[in-house]
Write a protein that holds these residues in place. Sequence first.
Motif, PDB file in Angstrom:
ATOM      1  N   THR A  88      33.310  37.172  24.405  1.00 54.95           N
ATOM      2  CA  THR A  88      33.081  36.827  22.694  1.00 54.95           C
ATOM      3  C   THR A  88      31.696  35.552  23.274  1.00 54.95           C
ATOM      4  OG1 THR A  88      35.394  36.968  22.727  1.00 54.95           O
ATOM      5  CG2 THR A  88      33.637  35.000  20.694  1.00 54.95           C
ATOM      6  N   HIS A  91      28.584  37.366  24.049  1.00 54.71           N
ATOM      7  CA  HIS A  91      27.891  37.759  22.814  1.00 54.71           C
ATOM      8  C   HIS A  91      27.267  36.572  21.855  1.00 54.71           C
ATOM      9  CE1 HIS A  91      27.046  39.786  19.248  1.00 54.71           C
ATOM     10  NE2 HIS A  91      27.972  39.173  18.714  1.00 54.71           N
ATOM     11  N   VAL A  92      27.563  35.775  21.998  1.00 54.66           N
ATOM     12  CA  VAL A  92      27.106  34.547  21.159  1.00 54.66           C
ATOM     13  C   VAL A  92      25.223  34.086  22.510  1.00 54.66           C
ATOM     14  CG1 VAL A  92      27.708  31.778  20.920  1.00 54.66           C
ATOM     15  CG2 VAL A  92      28.850  33.353  20.165  1.00 54.66           C
ATOM     16  N   ASN A  93      26.021  34.131  23.464  1.00 51.21           N
ATOM     17  CA  ASN A  93      24.283  33.698  24.272  1.00 51.21           C
ATOM     18  C   ASN A  93      23.573  35.144  24.510  1.00 51.21           C
ATOM     19  OD1 ASN A  93      24.779  31.021  24.296  1.00 51.21           O
ATOM     20  ND2 ASN A  93      26.326  31.337  25.511  1.00 51.21           N
ATOM     21  N   CYS A 126      35.915  40.705  29.071  1.00 55.82           N
ATOM     22  CA  CYS A 126      35.333  39.231  29.765  1.00 55.82           C
ATOM     23  C   CYS A 126      36.171  38.637  31.393  1.00 55.82           C
ATOM     24  CB  CYS A 126      36.071  38.162  28.451  1.00 55.82           C
ATOM     25  SG  CYS A 126      35.434  36.180  29.230  1.00 55.82           S
ATOM     26  N   CYS A 130      32.846  32.249  31.383  1.00 57.16           N
ATOM     27  CA  CYS A 130      31.884  31.777  29.909  1.00 57.16           C
ATOM     28  C   CYS A 130      30.995  30.824  30.120  1.00 57.16           C
ATOM     29  CB  CYS A 130      33.217  31.812  29.207  1.00 57.16           C
ATOM     30  SG  CYS A 130      34.881  32.767  28.873  1.00 57.16           S
TER      31      CYS A 130
ATOM     32  N   ASP B 184      41.974  37.418  26.234  1.00 54.45           N
ATOM     33  CA  ASP B 184      40.925  37.198  24.665  1.00 54.45           C
ATOM     34  C   ASP B 184      39.394  36.448  25.575  1.00 54.45           C
ATOM     35  OD1 ASP B 184      43.188  37.281  22.731  1.00 54.45           O
ATOM     36  OD2 ASP B 184      43.397  35.012  22.675  1.00 54.45           O
ATOM     37  N   PRO B 185      38.679  37.363  24.756  1.00 52.98           N
ATOM     38  CA  PRO B 185      37.333  37.381  25.386  1.00 52.98           C
ATOM     39  C   PRO B 185      37.268  35.856  25.297  1.00 52.98           C
ATOM     40  CG  PRO B 185      37.300  39.162  24.200  1.00 52.98           C
ATOM     41  CD  PRO B 185      38.653  38.462  23.925  1.00 52.98           C
ATOM     42  N   GLY B 186      36.820  34.171  25.968  1.00 49.53           N
ATOM     43  CA  GLY B 186      36.435  33.695  25.638  1.00 49.53           C
ATOM     44  C   GLY B 186      36.991  32.251  26.245  1.00 49.53           C
ATOM     45  N   ALA B 187      38.230  33.363  26.347  1.00 49.18           N
ATOM     46  CA  ALA B 187      39.349  32.279  27.134  1.00 49.18           C
ATOM     47  C   ALA B 187      40.106  32.518  29.080  1.00 49.18           C
ATOM     48  CB  ALA B 187      40.549  32.399  26.716  1.00 49.18           C
ATOM     49  N   PHE B 188      39.632  31.188  29.454  1.00 46.35           N
ATOM     50  CA  PHE B 188      40.308  30.760  30.743  1.00 46.35           C
ATOM     51  C   PHE B 188      40.560  30.520  31.679  1.00 46.35           C
ATOM     52  CE2 PHE B 188      35.693  29.420  29.588  1.00 46.35           C
ATOM     53  CZ  PHE B 188      35.613  28.140  30.456  1.00 46.35           C
ATOM     54  N   THR B 342      33.458  27.095  25.217  1.00 48.54           N
ATOM     55  CA  THR B 342      31.828  27.608  25.197  1.00 48.54           C
ATOM     56  C   THR B 342      31.317  27.804  24.244  1.00 48.54           C
ATOM     57  OG1 THR B 342      33.173  30.012  25.212  1.00 48.54           O
ATOM     58  CG2 THR B 342      33.175  28.908  26.931  1.00 48.54           C
ATOM     59  N   GLY B 343      30.145  28.522  24.372  1.00 44.56           N
ATOM     60  CA  GLY B 343      28.863  28.866  23.231  1.00 44.56           C
ATOM     61  C   GLY B 343      28.076  28.408  23.555  1.00 44.56           C
ATOM     62  N   LYS B 344      27.778  28.317  21.737  1.00 46.82           N
ATOM     63  CA  LYS B 344      26.315  26.893  21.675  1.00 46.82           C
ATOM     64  C   LYS B 344      26.840  25.433  21.888  1.00 46.82           C
ATOM     65  CE  LYS B 344      23.882  30.548  20.709  1.00 46.82           C
ATOM     66  NZ  LYS B 344      22.999  30.866  19.941  1.00 46.82           N
ATOM     67  N   GLY B 348      30.045  22.669  28.331  1.00 48.25           N
ATOM     68  CA  GLY B 348      30.777  23.902  28.087  1.00 48.25           C
ATOM     69  C   GLY B 348      32.529  23.829  29.181  1.00 48.25           C
ATOM     70  N   GLN B 380      34.919  29.885  17.150  1.00 47.50           N
ATOM     71  CA  GLN B 380      35.935  30.899  16.703  1.00 47.50           C
ATOM     72  C   GLN B 380      37.046  29.786  17.445  1.00 47.50           C
ATOM     73  OE1 GLN B 380      37.238  33.790  18.563  1.00 47.50           O
ATOM     74  NE2 GLN B 380      37.749  34.222  16.463  1.00 47.50           N
ATOM     75  N   VAL B 416      34.767  29.408  20.634  1.00 47.29           N
ATOM     76  CA  VAL B 416      33.860  29.973  20.801  1.00 47.29           C
ATOM     77  C   VAL B 416      32.608  28.948  19.860  1.00 47.29           C
ATOM     78  CG1 VAL B 416      31.895  31.510  21.745  1.00 47.29           C
ATOM     79  CG2 VAL B 416      34.142  31.582  22.269  1.00 47.29           C
ATOM     80  N   VAL B 417      32.087  28.239  20.304  1.00 49.49           N
ATOM     81  CA  VAL B 417      30.976  26.943  19.534  1.00 49.49           C
ATOM     82  C   VAL B 417      29.364  28.734  18.600  1.00 49.49           C
ATOM     83  CG1 VAL B 417      29.391  25.344  18.520  1.00 49.49           C
ATOM     84  CG2 VAL B 417      31.976  25.399  19.812  1.00 49.49           C
ATOM     85  N   MET B 418      29.484  27.839  17.665  1.00 50.76           N
ATOM     86  CA  MET B 418      28.479  28.864  17.070  1.00 50.76           C
ATOM     87  C   MET B 418      27.186  28.057  16.262  1.00 50.76           C
ATOM     88  SD  MET B 418      30.383  32.179  15.767  1.00 50.76           S
ATOM     89  CE  MET B 418      32.094  31.913  15.873  1.00 50.76           C
ATOM     90  N   THR B 422      23.798  32.323  15.016  1.00 52.15           N
ATOM     91  CA  THR B 422      24.936  33.947  15.035  1.00 52.15           C
ATOM     92  C   THR B 422      25.311  34.161  13.994  1.00 52.15           C
ATOM     93  OG1 THR B 422      26.036  32.192  16.281  1.00 52.15           O
ATOM     94  CG2 THR B 422      26.881  33.848  15.857  1.00 52.15           C
ATOM     95  N   MET B 427      29.231  38.655  14.429  1.00 46.29           N
ATOM     96  CA  MET B 427      30.334  38.336  15.119  1.00 46.29           C
ATOM     97  C   MET B 427      31.672  39.197  14.918  1.00 46.29           C
ATOM     98  SD  MET B 427      30.841  35.585  16.879  1.00 46.29           S
ATOM     99  CE  MET B 427      32.078  35.245  18.232  1.00 46.29           C
TER     100      MET B 427
END
Lengths: 163, 582
Positions: A88, A91-93, A126, A130, B184-188, B342-344, B348, B380, B416-418, B422, B427
């Motif tokens: 995700t 994708h956003v970036n 993933c 991230c 989950d993509p975006g979780a670590f 994460t994200g914008k 992060g 998200q 995940v911040v947009m 975006t 999405m």
Amino acid sequence: MCQCSCNNNINLELLNPVLEHYASVKGSLITILQQAQEIYGYLPTEAIYKVAEATGNTPAKVMGVATFYTQFRFKPIGKYLILLCKGTACHVNGSETIAQTIKELLGIDDGETTDDGLFSLSFVACLGCCSLSPVMMINDETYGSLTPEKVKKIISELKNNNN
Amino acid sequence: MKIMVGQGSCGIAAGASKVMTVLQNNLSDKGFDISITGCIGMCWLEPIVDVTEDNGKLHRFVKVGENEAKCIADAVISGNFESTLSLEITDEDNSFLTQQTRIALRNCGIINPESIDEYISCGGYSALKKVIFSMSQDDVIEEVKVSGLAGRGGAGFPTWFKWNAAKQSQGDEKYLICNADEGDPGAFMDRAVIESDPHSLIEGMLIGAYTIGAKEAVVYVRAEYPLAIVRLKKAIEQAKALGFVGKNIMGSTFSCDFRIKAGAGAFVCGEETALIESLEGSRGMPRLKPPFPAQEGYWHKPSNINNVETFANVAWIIENGGKAFSAMGTEDSKGTKVFALTGKVKRGGLVEIPMGKTLREVIFDIGGGIKNDKQFKAVQMGGPSGGCIPAELLDTVIDYKKLSATGAIMGSGGMVVMDESTCMVGMAKFFLDFTAKESCGKCVHCRIGTKRMQEILTRIVEGNGRSGDIELLEELCGAIKDGALCGLGQTAPNPVLTTIKYFRNEYEAHINDKKCPAKECTSLLTYEIDSSKCVGCTLCAKKCPVSAISGTLKSPHVIDADKCIKCGQCMSICKTKAISKN
């Protein structure tokens, strides 16, 4: 031997230590396949048949398990395996632009290998890095904060290393 | 003087190994000891080097490259840190950490994850000792019940209840399983805990095993986390050597063996019964429930499954008491939760906060707001099972029930911040691409339903949306939610439902006006050259990969829309900003 397009250069002896260790341990099929892939870089059809025989499964069952998981490959891979993260945050970036750049540079899509056998491309869900998105991994090295320019540089350096 | 280099996956990807080599080359022969630590969670500042002087003063150096590492080495030798002041973390960046309350992440980035001695010196394994020698199984269940700890993997089910059910199940062969298939993509956060503090997971699992009466514990780790697997393996060996794992733990009658099983890449294996199938060496397809794993799990024996973060809280709860944990949080959600921000967002990384804070506090106060000072659009949460929460709900309190009320979920903690760039339809499509691919295929609603949704979303973002598509999506969402067999399918519609709920206008713009308001969907974009700004430098014409741009030197150029593949290269190379996309 099987009836498909077998590659007779596969040395099946290499599987013996793995099978000796795991074949009788119940629930080990995935572990065996992982180690077979470790040996050959992919899962050759002959190896699937041998694993099936040693574990008392049908080849269909072994193939069914292998095709269920994204980790397993059925064709040889290139010297450099590019794992491009499609998570995700990536994708956003902008991972889509990165994917496009790699496809154009190498002329291959997800799951394919270049004709010279140098690069394989694989999209992954993933990589868990991230905060460095967009990210890709080439063999064991992770590359973060990618831009099309950065990708071009990385790939041309790898190509030059092989000239 | 103590020197530590942050060596989590993120740190290594940012170049921590090279930094380590420079420090070793310059300092090792002078008697300085350089060790590694895990991830402190300030991913945007990696690589990070911590130098603690003998008087306890900490210098935290951030964004360290090889040159900076040499300067730090010089400062260490001279003992004078004035010249390296500019490399140290700023107070503002440090506020990312000071605003957090760390329980699950208590040792992450502080101790050496490869040293059991460091874990023990921080009080490690004392909770296990307390449990084995002074608590009954019911005492532990009661303490965990008081704490209010709920499953941190996403469902938020009370941990004590699962433990109690597994304990009460008859049978002398029971299993304790850790779900470390963080898909989950975006979780670590789970990866970070295993890489940075593996013993806290092992200790939490041992306490769980003691409580339910399991003699074998298995950690199911994603294959994509090789470093986590290496560190966990090492930690298990160390624990075995000191008698914390294996037969007669600490001389007691309690025995428990540990095993790691590497996953092979299947998102659905995060679902507990699918995970069990995978552990047994089969295709990871969910089973019908009941029977629940507590009655019939791994090899059809009573089994208990919790995720990494849940276990990482357990030793702390035993040591500090359930009440100390439940003192934090809201009425419905107790304790702390770790989020992967994460994200914008400007800052992060990993954020652990007591439940009850608002999304705004996490994204703006801790995360520092939006990158490049753009406008916040949505966050998200909960990955492919969650949803997008819009700006007007930024003051939503972080709590299982309150987040579910928005249509999103707490999930495992991906945030995940947009920003305004975006596309929300894009999405939704992104997540449906994911779930359609990851659907195991066992039940019709998920297998075919997600595929149909993916097709509809694809035609919308490609400019072929039809009137009635939104309603069709809503109908499909309802059917899939009701009809799917497992959590993957039941929650797969959430990203679509929340984006329709909060961003319906974007769907309508795509379908009716064939426009993407976020200017992200390439099929709906047109690139144009403003002739009043174009100086005719020819750069764009040379750059264009399909020769869609024509014009002569020093006169305005034109883009042939039929030839244009909308790659955007002309726009990024134009020096006079004459090219726009609409």
